[in-house]
Design a protein around this motif. Structure first.
Motif, short mmCIF file in Angstrom:
data_model
loop_
_atom_site.label_atom_id
_atom_site.label_comp_id
_atom_site.label_asym_id
_atom_site.label_seq_id
_atom_site.Cartn_x
_atom_site.Cartn_y
_atom_site.Cartn_z
N ILE A 106 -2.95 6.59 -9.42
CA ILE A 106 -1.71 5.88 -9.73
C ILE A 106 -1.23 6.28 -11.12
O ILE A 106 -0.04 6.51 -11.35
CB ILE A 106 -1.92 4.36 -9.63
CG1 ILE A 106 -2.15 3.95 -8.17
CG2 ILE A 106 -0.73 3.60 -10.21
CD1 ILE A 106 -2.57 2.50 -7.98
N LEU B 133 3.12 1.22 -10.96
CA LEU B 133 3.38 1.08 -9.53
C LEU B 133 4.86 0.85 -9.26
O LEU B 133 5.42 1.40 -8.30
CB LEU B 133 2.55 -0.07 -8.96
CG LEU B 133 1.06 0.24 -8.79
CD1 LEU B 133 0.25 -1.04 -8.68
CD2 LEU B 133 0.84 1.12 -7.56
N LEU C 92 3.36 5.03 -0.91
CA LEU C 92 2.04 4.48 -1.25
C LEU C 92 1.37 3.90 -0.01
O LEU C 92 1.98 3.14 0.74
CB LEU C 92 2.17 3.40 -2.32
CG LEU C 92 0.88 2.65 -2.69
CD1 LEU C 92 -0.08 3.58 -3.43
CD2 LEU C 92 1.19 1.42 -3.53
N ALA D 97 4.09 -2.49 -6.09
CA ALA D 97 4.75 -1.24 -5.69
C ALA D 97 6.05 -1.51 -4.94
O ALA D 97 6.24 -2.57 -4.35
CB ALA D 97 3.81 -0.41 -4.83
N LYS E 281 5.93 1.71 1.24
CA LYS E 281 4.53 1.36 1.00
C LYS E 281 3.94 0.80 2.28
O LYS E 281 4.65 0.21 3.10
CB LYS E 281 4.42 0.34 -0.14
CG LYS E 281 5.21 -0.95 0.08
CD LYS E 281 5.08 -1.87 -1.12
CE LYS E 281 5.92 -3.15 -0.90
NZ LYS E 281 5.79 -4.08 -2.07
#
Length: 400
Positions: A114, A183, A190, A213, A217
């Protein structure tokens, strides 16, 4: 196909890794960051690397500074150093087979990818497995040993029953990170993978990562897995999920520019000898051995020449044996290339001339009689590649 690789980090320390190459065309490149005090040989690293390679994604897993086969002292390693090692690994890939489009991190390695993503611009997808939201979570594994490290500046601690020298710089490096900000600005797809009963890094960490995030995702629960992915079934499931999930985020293949069927394209890299060979939908590396300055990431040009003769010989013998009903079970062909002096050749200059010799030893397995063996040995000399080599082919070269 696995290759051992070496490269240096920003501090000049030699790092060692394992590059898992696909059996066919390389569609993308991935970089794997292992868990805290683990190595590139961990269960998660090996299984994920193999699964991605099977899906056409070349994957490099390497040992961080001071761990596994990499040089350096673990006492000099810390979270920021791990991130720097990842950036160095990406630079190595960028200079050989291509920059990583995918970053995969296990446990503290998940926090590291990350942090590293912003420094690897080619990355389009990030995957975390059992990762802590805050890198400082790793201090829980040190327990009351943190005080001893703070007091002495460096102390030997026990982690998972193994001794490690940990410095106060390590403690400082895992604290004060704005992972939520990273994030929120990740700007990559992600995938968060986490075991609900993870006893090392609780499932609440996955929730914090996922919440911080932005889309796109995804979250997948690794039911039945432990933190280290020790058991084969959950580990294989995680690897399969990653390989399937990453599909929409792979770079678009330049299929228009791909060589046509029956053609071969060879493209050099920034490495001294390493080249990418693209042939009829299959991609692989060619290189030279370490002893002559290569990286030993693939067969040499003469290896490929011998391979062409050997494979054609074996295929032709088997084809004729099958067609004529011979009880041939298998063919093995051993080849080598030599440059031999010959007194029998007419010299065009001074000294003894040299001739190129390709030696070929054929082993035929099966209940074959003497006549059948003699027949198949004759066939060996009639394989198309053999005939091409003996016909002194004309090589036309032009600049395009």
């Amino acid at each position: 196909m696995r290759h051992d690789v070496e490269f240096t980090n920003a501090a000049g320390v030699k790092l060692v890794g394992r590059l898992e190459m696909p059996p066919g065309r390389v569609r993308a490149v991935a970089l794997f960051a292992h868990c805290f005090t683990c190595t590139a040989n961990s269960h998660g690293a090996r299984r994920v690397s193999l699964a991605l390679a099977e899906h056409g994604i070349a994957t490099l897993a390497f040992d961080f500074t001071g761990l596994g086969k990499s040089e350096g002292d673990f006492a000099d390693s810390h979270f920021a150093a791990n991130v720097s090692d990842l950036v160095s690994a990406a630079a190595y890939l960028r200079g050989t087979i291509g920059a990583p489009a995918i970053l995969v991190g296990h446990s503290l390695g998940g926090a590291a990818v990350i942090a590293a993503a912003a420094q690897i611009p080619e990355t389009t997808a990030v995957v975390t497995i059992g990762a802590p939201f805050d890198p400082a979570h790793v201090l829980h594994q040190l327990g009351d040993q943190v005080a001893a490290v703070r007091a002495a500046g460096q102390a030997q601690v026990s982690i998972g029953g193994r001794p490690f020298d940990v410095s106060s710089a390590f403690l400082d490096a895992v604290e004060g990170h704005d992972q939520a900000g990273r994030l929120a600005n990740l700007k990559r797809a992600l995938l968060v993978l986490h075991a609900p009963l993870d006893a090392i890094v609780g499932i609440e960490n996955a929730a914090e990562i996922f919440t911080a995030a932005r889309h796109p995702k995804s979250f997948v629960s690794l039911d039945g897995a432990d933190h280290l992915l020790t058991f084969a079934a959950p580990a294989a499931y995680a690897a399969a999920i990653i390989a399937a999930w990453v599909e929409p985020y792979l770079p678009v293949a330049a299929s228009i520019d791909a060589p046509s069927e029956g053609e071969v394209r060879v493209v050099t890299t920034s490495a001294k000898f390493t080249s990418i060979v693209d042939s009829s939908g299959h991609s692989f590396l060619a290189d030279e051995p370490l002893k002559v300055g290569g990286a030993d990431l693939g067969p040499t040009p003469y290896d490929l020449l011998l391979s062409a003769l050997g494979t054609c010989t074996a295929m032709t013998i088997k084809l004729v044996a099958d067609r004529e009903g011979m009880p041939l079970q298998s063919v093995s062909v051993d080849l080598r290339h030599d440059r031999c002096h010959s007194d029998d050749c007419a010299a065009t200059g001074e000294g003894r001339p040299k001739i190129e010799v390709l030696s070929r030893d054929v082993t035929l397995t099966g209940d074959l009689n003497a006549a059948q063996r003699a027949r198949l040995l004759v066939i060996a000399d009639k394989c198309p590649v053999h005939r091409t080599l003996e016909s002194h082919p004309v090589i036309r070269t032009r600049l395009v």
